[in-house]
Design a protein around this motif. Structure first.
Motif, PDB file in Angstrom:
ATOM      1  N   GLY A  65       0.815  -1.206   0.000  1.00  0.00           N
ATOM      2  CA  GLY A  65       0.000   0.000   0.000  1.00  0.00           C
ATOM      3  C   GLY A  65       0.846   1.252   0.000  1.00  0.00           C
ATOM      4  O   GLY A  65       2.075   1.210   0.183  1.00  0.00           O
ATOM      5  N   LYS A  66       0.204   2.382  -0.183  1.00  0.00           N
ATOM      6  CA  LYS A  66       0.904   3.675  -0.264  1.00  0.00           C
ATOM      7  C   LYS A  66       1.772   3.927   0.964  1.00  0.00           C
ATOM      8  O   LYS A  66       2.865   4.485   0.867  1.00  0.00           O
ATOM      9  N   TYR A  67       1.278   3.505   2.147  1.00  0.00           N
ATOM     10  CA  TYR A  67       1.995   3.775   3.396  1.00  0.00           C
ATOM     11  C   TYR A  67       2.656   2.522   3.959  1.00  0.00           C
ATOM     12  O   TYR A  67       3.154   2.528   5.084  1.00  0.00           O
ATOM     13  N   GLY A  68       2.659   1.441   3.186  1.00  0.00           N
ATOM     14  CA  GLY A  68       3.224   0.191   3.663  1.00  0.00           C
ATOM     15  C   GLY A  68       2.321  -0.451   4.699  1.00  0.00           C
ATOM     16  O   GLY A  68       1.150  -0.094   4.862  1.00  0.00           O
ATOM     17  N   ASN A  69       2.853  -1.414   5.417  1.00  0.00           N
ATOM     18  CA  ASN A  69       2.092  -2.121   6.444  1.00  0.00           C
ATOM     19  C   ASN A  69       2.085  -1.285   7.722  1.00  0.00           C
ATOM     20  O   ASN A  69       2.973  -1.385   8.568  1.00  0.00           O
ATOM     21  N   LEU A  70       1.053  -0.456   7.868  1.00  0.00           N
ATOM     22  CA  LEU A  70       0.969   0.448   9.014  1.00  0.00           C
ATOM     23  C   LEU A  70       0.881  -0.317  10.326  1.00  0.00           C
ATOM     24  O   LEU A  70       1.447   0.115  11.337  1.00  0.00           O
ATOM     25  N   LEU A  71       0.204  -1.448  10.307  1.00  0.00           N
ATOM     26  CA  LEU A  71       0.056  -2.230  11.527  1.00  0.00           C
ATOM     27  C   LEU A  71       1.403  -2.761  12.002  1.00  0.00           C
ATOM     28  O   LEU A  71       1.721  -2.704  13.193  1.00  0.00           O
ATOM     29  N   GLU A  72       2.207  -3.270  11.098  1.00  0.00           N
ATOM     30  CA  GLU A  72       3.533  -3.768  11.460  1.00  0.00           C
ATOM     31  C   GLU A  72       4.454  -2.635  11.900  1.00  0.00           C
ATOM     32  O   GLU A  72       5.228  -2.764  12.847  1.00  0.00           O
ATOM     33  N   LYS A  73       4.382  -1.510  11.205  1.00  0.00           N
ATOM     34  CA  LYS A  73       5.301  -0.401  11.497  1.00  0.00           C
ATOM     35  C   LYS A  73       4.984   0.302  12.811  1.00  0.00           C
ATOM     36  O   LYS A  73       5.878   0.620  13.600  1.00  0.00           O
ATOM     37  N   TYR A  74       3.697   0.574  13.024  1.00  0.00           N
ATOM     38  CA  TYR A  74       3.320   1.443  14.142  1.00  0.00           C
ATOM     39  C   TYR A  74       2.298   0.820  15.093  1.00  0.00           C
ATOM     40  O   TYR A  74       1.824   1.503  16.000  1.00  0.00           O
ATOM     41  N   GLY A  75       1.980  -0.457  14.902  1.00  0.00           N
ATOM     42  CA  GLY A  75       0.971  -1.093  15.737  1.00  0.00           C
ATOM     43  C   GLY A  75       1.461  -2.323  16.453  1.00  0.00           C
ATOM     44  O   GLY A  75       0.676  -3.254  16.693  1.00  0.00           O
ATOM     45  N   GLN A  76       2.743  -2.352  16.823  1.00  0.00           N
ATOM     46  CA  GLN A  76       3.263  -3.545  17.487  1.00  0.00           C
ATOM     47  C   GLN A  76       2.568  -3.830  18.809  1.00  0.00           C
ATOM     48  O   GLN A  76       2.390  -4.983  19.193  1.00  0.00           O
ATOM     49  N   GLY A  77       2.141  -2.787  19.517  1.00  0.00           N
ATOM     50  CA  GLY A  77       1.411  -2.997  20.764  1.00  0.00           C
ATOM     51  C   GLY A  77       0.084  -3.695  20.520  1.00  0.00           C
ATOM     52  O   GLY A  77      -0.354  -4.532  21.316  1.00  0.00           O
ATOM     53  N   ILE A  78      -0.556  -3.370  19.412  1.00  0.00           N
ATOM     54  CA  ILE A  78      -1.799  -4.030  19.030  1.00  0.00           C
ATOM     55  C   ILE A  78      -1.536  -5.505  18.741  1.00  0.00           C
ATOM     56  O   ILE A  78      -2.246  -6.389  19.235  1.00  0.00           O
ATOM     57  N   ILE A  79      -0.512  -5.769  17.946  1.00  0.00           N
ATOM     58  CA  ILE A  79      -0.187  -7.144  17.564  1.00  0.00           C
ATOM     59  C   ILE A  79       0.134  -7.991  18.792  1.00  0.00           C
ATOM     60  O   ILE A  79      -0.248  -9.159  18.881  1.00  0.00           O
ATOM     61  N   GLU A  80       0.809  -7.403  19.771  1.00  0.00           N
ATOM     62  CA  GLU A  80       1.231  -8.153  20.950  1.00  0.00           C
ATOM     63  C   GLU A  80       0.112  -8.383  21.954  1.00  0.00           C
ATOM     64  O   GLU A  80       0.160  -9.351  22.716  1.00  0.00           O
TER      65      GLU A  80
END
Length: 526
Positions: free
Chosen positions: A149-164
């Motif tokens: 996507g235009k901004y890349g994987n936003l969840l991986e880049k800036y959502g590590q707390g969500i993933i964890e």
């Protein structure tokens, strides 16, 4: 009694991500789950979750302002709390938040116009029952985990707390064509329909024993009759479009991903044949009972056009009972928001069920018109990991809107000036403080709430609305023409025949066929 399978609900929920990838062997309905793991994980810390990727320093980020748009009635102290949030965010992500609350009654129209007009927005509340799939098909939301996507994987880049901290079932269940277009709230997974009523009024009128025995909608009739006779200043039963006995959480329709697109299976059944709601007996049966209540004067006369949510209607002080989706402590949550502490009680009237829609039943998405998607994702990540920010947004300023003793908070004289009642919309509810009139074991009860819940036979499936988006828009307008009056009893159920014909004449069969095709493919892949 409805059949419950012996398959463990826990296994279904925690393997939902695998199921969506065509693995697993779950059959239709669920059994027991472990209270300690069936729901959501608590964040590892009260400030921020760890990540292998270094978080950008706030000092290196230019200051931006992000809009946060969600449904609800703006409280008196909104700006005061907004200023406190912005002061807190300065050293976190150097962003300011512009809170934009839209009354529930105006929410759908205003948001649909904003999306159609490509108005600049950043973070927007969205849900499976509130047109999410259709809005994704319209291009309203960014894919948050698209590496291309235009901004890349936003969840991986800036959502590590969500993933964890967010159990994989939530993100997996909310995907559309493999991508997440919203981040689910970390909360309970099961759902249940019921009513919440005024205990002070019930005690005064000697109705407590009758209320304790309520099992069906018809059981409410003699109770509502007494309230109408003895308390003419009160609305015995408050209904509105979307909050009535035909709502998905009460009637148990599984819309397979978008509550505004017809074609359902029953959450508490086993049949995977997709049908229109009105092809199930419960649809017209419910219309008939609701119409009877309306004609007897038990329901607010403006039900078809009412804009207040049931919670806000109870806050106004002239309502005895409302219809709600329930969970442990829902009555206390509503009481705190409505300034009726200790005066409300809930009655569960349906099975507890789990469908994919519950994983996407409350989300924050980032719009395609956002100028700062990266910072927006940082903010959503904080709502899942930062206890101070989460409670500030939900409950206001400590020492002003509440006082605190550990995890327990107590109302002050100023609590009503910031009682938004929206904790289920933001980040992780497991970060929320607990009001002193709630069960101190609230979060353990949330986890246990999933025990013995019935799984929808379509659990794990999310409908992709893109192939039928034009038909869905037409039919949604027809639905808006008929549903409010029919579902609240304001118009004769005989009008349903005209509604059905109009829906069929404008492509409903095409939509049902597309839903069936996609669902069959999903089931065949398991």
């Amino acid at each position: 009694m409805l059949r419950k399978s012996n398959v463990m609900l826990l296994a279904v929920i925690l393997t939902l991500a695998v199921v969506l990838a065509a693995c697993g062997n779950n059959n239709n309905n669920g059994g027991n789950a472990s209270p300690s793991t069936a729901a959501s994980k608590e964040p590892a810390s009260t400030d921020s979750a760890s990540s292998d990727a270094p978080a950008p320093s706030a000092a290196d980020l230019p200051e931006v302002t992000l809009s946060l748009t969600f449904p609800g009635t703006a409280p008196k102290d909104e700006k005061k709390v907004e200023e406190a949030i912005n002061a807190y965010l300065k050293d976190k992500i150097n962003a300011k938040i512009d809170i934009n609350m839209i009354d529930w009654g105006q929410w759908d129209n205003k948001i649909n116009l904003a999306i159609a007009g490509r108005e600049p927005m950043d973070i927007l509340f969205t849900a499976s029952w509130n047109g999410h799939s259709n809005n994704v098909a319209k291009g309203a939301f960014l894919a948050l985990n698209d590496p291309n996507g235009k901004y890349g994987n936003l969840l991986e880049k800036y959502g590590q707390g969500i993933i964890e901290t967010l159990p994989p079932a939530f993100l997996a269940g909310a995907k559309i064509n493999g991508f997440n277009y919203g981040i689910p709230t970390n909360k309970e997974l099961a759902e249940q329909g019921g009513v919440i009523y005024r205990t002070d009024v019930a005690n005064e009128l000697g109705l407590t024993t009758q209320l304790d025995a309520v099992k069906t909608i018809k059981d409410l009739e003699p109770i509502l009759a007494v309230v109408k006779e003895k308390k003419p200043e009160l609305v015995p039963l408050y209904l509105k479009d979307g909050e009535n006995f035909n709502a998905h959480y009460f009637a148990k329709y599984d819309h397979l991903g978008d509550g505004q697109i017809d074609g359902v299976v029953m959450k508490n059944g086993t049949d995977t044949t997709v049908k229109a709601r009105y092809d199930f007996p419960i649809y017209k049966e419910t219309l008939a009972v609701t119409r009877d209540f309306f004609q007897k004067g038990y329901i607010n006369r403006d039900a078809a056009t009412a804009q207040l949510s049931p919670q806000d209607a109870m806050k106004a002080g002239n309502v005895f009972m409302g219809v709600f989706p329930l969970k442990p402590g829902k009555d206390a949550e509503v009481a705190n928001a409505a300034n009726l502490q200790g005066k409300l009680k809930q009655i569960a009237m349906t099975d507890r069920t789990v469908s994919t829609g519950e994983t996407a039943g409350s989300m924050l998405g980032i719009t395609t018109t956002s100028a700062n998607p990266e910072r927006a994702m940082m903010f959503i990540n904080l709502l899942h990991t930062d206890k101070q920010l989460n409670n500030l947004l939900n409950f206001g300023i400590e020492g002003d809107h509440y006082t605190r003793n550990g995890e327990i908070i107590t109302a002050t004289a100023n609590t009503p000036n910031y009682a938004i009642g929206s904790a289920w919309m933001f980040g992780s509810q497991f970060l929320n403080y607990v009001w002193d009139n709630e069960d101190p074991n609230k979060w353990a009860l949330f986890k246990a709430f999933n025990e013995n819940a019935i799984n929808s036979p379509a659990l794990g499936f999310t409908f992709n609305a893109e192939p039928i988006s034009s038909q869905a828009s037409v039919l949604n307008n027809i639905r808006k023409e008929f549903d409010p009056g029919l579902d609240t009893g304001a118009i004769d159920p005989g009008k349903a025949d005209e509604f059905i014909k109009k829906m069929n004449d404008n492509g409903l069969k095409d939509i049902i066929a597309e839903k069936q095709k996609q669902l069959d493919a999903f089931l065949a892949s398991k």
